[in-house]
Design an enzyme around this catalytic site. Structure first.
Site, short mmCIF file in Angstrom:
data_model
loop_
_atom_site.label_atom_id
_atom_site.label_comp_id
_atom_site.label_asym_id
_atom_site.label_seq_id
_atom_site.Cartn_x
_atom_site.Cartn_y
_atom_site.Cartn_z
N LYS A 78 -1.11 -16.47 27.23
CA LYS A 78 -1.46 -15.10 26.83
C LYS A 78 -0.73 -14.78 25.52
O LYS A 78 0.44 -15.14 25.35
CB LYS A 78 -1.05 -14.12 27.93
N SER A 155 -4.93 -6.55 31.51
CA SER A 155 -4.98 -6.99 30.14
C SER A 155 -5.07 -8.51 29.97
O SER A 155 -5.48 -8.98 28.90
CB SER A 155 -3.74 -6.49 29.40
N SER A 179 -2.04 -6.32 35.34
CA SER A 179 -2.72 -7.15 34.34
C SER A 179 -2.85 -8.63 34.66
O SER A 179 -3.52 -9.34 33.92
CB SER A 179 -2.02 -7.00 33.00
N1 GLN Z 1 -4.22 -1.58 32.95
C1 GLN Z 1 -2.87 -1.12 32.98
C2 GLN Z 1 -2.54 -0.44 31.68
O1 GLN Z 1 -3.40 -0.24 30.92
C3 GLN Z 1 -1.94 -2.25 33.26
C4 GLN Z 1 -1.72 -3.11 32.12
C5 GLN Z 1 -0.76 -4.22 32.38
O2 GLN Z 1 -0.45 -4.54 33.52
N2 GLN Z 1 -0.27 -4.81 31.31
O3 GLN Z 1 -1.44 -0.10 31.39
#
Ligand code: GLN
Length: 487
Positions: A78, A155, A179
């Site tokens: 990532k 994400s 995410s």
């Molecule tokens: N979707 C969540 C956010 O927008 C979690 C993102 C994450 O876990 N990095 O913050």
């Protein structure tokens, strides 16, 4: 040898050891797969030359019988992990051309054990998002029903999609509020968020430091165990990393779950949850019962406060973490007539809308006069949520919930922010509490999209989570492959 892309990490390792094929051939096959799946927009940067060089070393090690734990395993990373000499952008314009001079501890651990980096995978900008749509270079397309252009989740959308599309044997992800687990569920793969502190955060681009955790995204539960074993470590460079021993997650897999207590929280049942997801939950409960687990309905009444708390704590920490991107120290700079103007121009053009929104919310909740009302209050409720989990884990060993309220939605279909934030309603509580969680695929829904189930456990009981997941995995026997996968 037939298609090398079909094998899991453990199968690949044993075939490499038997010299059924070489690491060189394996890496070439994956490079080919990445080329074939280009339209899914998963990789931001590739490092094929370096991967082929490393493959030569791996082949030599196999020849000499000196192979390391993950010798020759081709991975995607990532783009939140700093990789020495390889552009690391966190999917943001502001980090364009940022080439770290250091390697994150987690990726370093992987390379030290012989894994090979294929390249950097797209994600939401600074890991803020649930659909990969905030990525500066455009969204990743989910390999399931790819012609319908659905989200891979976010994400870690690029990571989950690449593992599902067979463009990486496994990948790293980061999880701040879901995410790893949500994209794993949307792409039909396994995603594990370890306990906060199990993996070092050093060298990972910071989003919300008290929540961020690295973890593996893999094709099956055994592979998650292999990856986690290597990714985990105590790291003096991260004061929140744990010095607890790292178990041999892989060797200790496969223990019976007879007699263990599984809680089913009644609150993990939001409106609009699809019948296919409820059905997957029922199927999972039956698998667990058949294997001798005791099913206990439980209540976690504070669950409803998790999202509001998260959307105060996470932006607050983000606003402070992202203050470092000023056009001086990292990545892009847009000049101006004065220093202030340069800051303004750089941050204005460098950050996308969602990131700016979070910086503004975060700055607001931390500002004097509002700090007590928002940030401090949210921290107090966060503690109560943690306590609620601690209490429930005195009654049950694990919790089973859906990972997401829906399966992968179409890209561009979620215009309103609240609906987007609601995607994480089942994953955020564990992030706030710091406990480990895993998502694994159970079945396909009526649109032929994967449905994921989440298991949560006590702090540092990843081993137990993996064991329960392994039992569910063998009962569910989820074997489908997306039509967008390389072959
Ligand atoms: N979707 C969540 C956010 O927008 C979690 C993102 C994450 O876990 N990095 O913050």
């Amino acid at each position: 040898m037939s298609n090398l892309l079909q094998f899991s990490i453990s199968e690949t390792l044993s075939l490499l050891e038997k010299k059924e094929f070489s690491t060189q051939e394996l890496v070439e096959t994956y490079i080919n797969a990445i080329e074939k799946t280009k339209d899914l927009n998963m990789y931001l940067t590739t490092c094929f030359d370096q991967a082929l060089e490393k493959a030569k070393i791996s082949d030599q090690n196999y020849l000499n019988g000196n192979q390391r734990f993950l010798e020759g395993i081709p991975l995607g990373v990532k783009d939140m992990f700093c990789t020495k000499g390889i552009e690391t952008t966190a999917s943001s314009k502001i980090l364009k051309k940022f080439i770290p001079t250091y390697e994150s501890t987690v990726t370093q651990n992987l390379w030290k054990e012989g894994a090979i980096n294929l390249g950097k995978l797209s994600c939401d900008e600074f890991a803020m998002g649930s659909s990969n749509e905030t990525a500066a270079k455009g969204e990743v397309i989910n390999p399931w029903n790819f012609e319908e252009k659905r989200t891979p989740g976010g994400s870690s959308g690029g990571s989950a999609a690449a593992v599902a599309a067979k463009a990486a044997l496994a990948a790293t992800g980061t999880d701040t509020g879901g995410s790893i687990r949500q994209p794993a569920a949307f792409c039909g793969v396994v995603g594990l968020k370890p306990t906060y502190g199990r993996c070092s955060r050093w060298g990972i681009v910071a989003f919300a430091s008290s929540l961020d955790q690295a973890g593996p995204i893999t094709r099956n539960v055994s592979d998650a165990a292999l990856m986690l074993q290597v990714m985990s470590s105590y790291d003096p460079k991260d004061s929140t990393s744990s010095n607890k021993d790292v178990p041999n997650f892989y060797n200790d897999l496969g223990k019976s779950i007879k007699g263990i207590k599984i809680g089913i929280p009644e609150e993990y049942n939001s409106d609009g949850i699809s019948s296919d997801i409820l059905n997957a939950k029922d199927m999972t409960i039956n698998f667990l019962k058949e294997n001798g687990a005791e099913i206990i309905p439980v209540k976690l009444p504070l669950t409803k406060y998790s999202l509001p708390v998260y959307y105060i704590v996470a932006p607050a920490e983000a606003s402070s973490n992202l203050a470092r991107y000023d056009g001086v120290r990292y990545g892009a700079r847009i000049d101006g007539n004065s220093l202030d103007e340069m800051y303004e121009n750089t941050r204005n053009l460098g950050f996308g809308d969602e990131v700016k929104r979070r910086i503004m919310i975060g700055t607001y909740v931390l500002s004097s006069g509002y700090y007590d009302a928002y940030y401090l209050k949210a921290q107090k409720v966060r503690r109560l949520i943690k306590n609620e989990f601690t209490e429930i884990f005195k009654q049950v060993d694990y919790l089973v919930t859906p990972t997401t309220p829906t399966t992968a939605f179409k890209l561009g279909s979620t215009q309103d922010l609240l609906t987007m934030y609601l995607n994480d309603v089942f994953t955020v509580p564990a992030s706030l509490a710091g406990i480990p969680g895993i998502s694994l695929p159970i079945k396909l829904d009526k649109n032929k999209l994967p449905v994921g189930i989440q298991i949560l456990g006590k702090d540092f009981d990843e081993q137990g989570l993996l064991n329960v997941a392994k039992v569910i995995e063998s009962c569910a026997s989820f074997k489908d492959t997306p039509n967008g996968a390389a072959s």
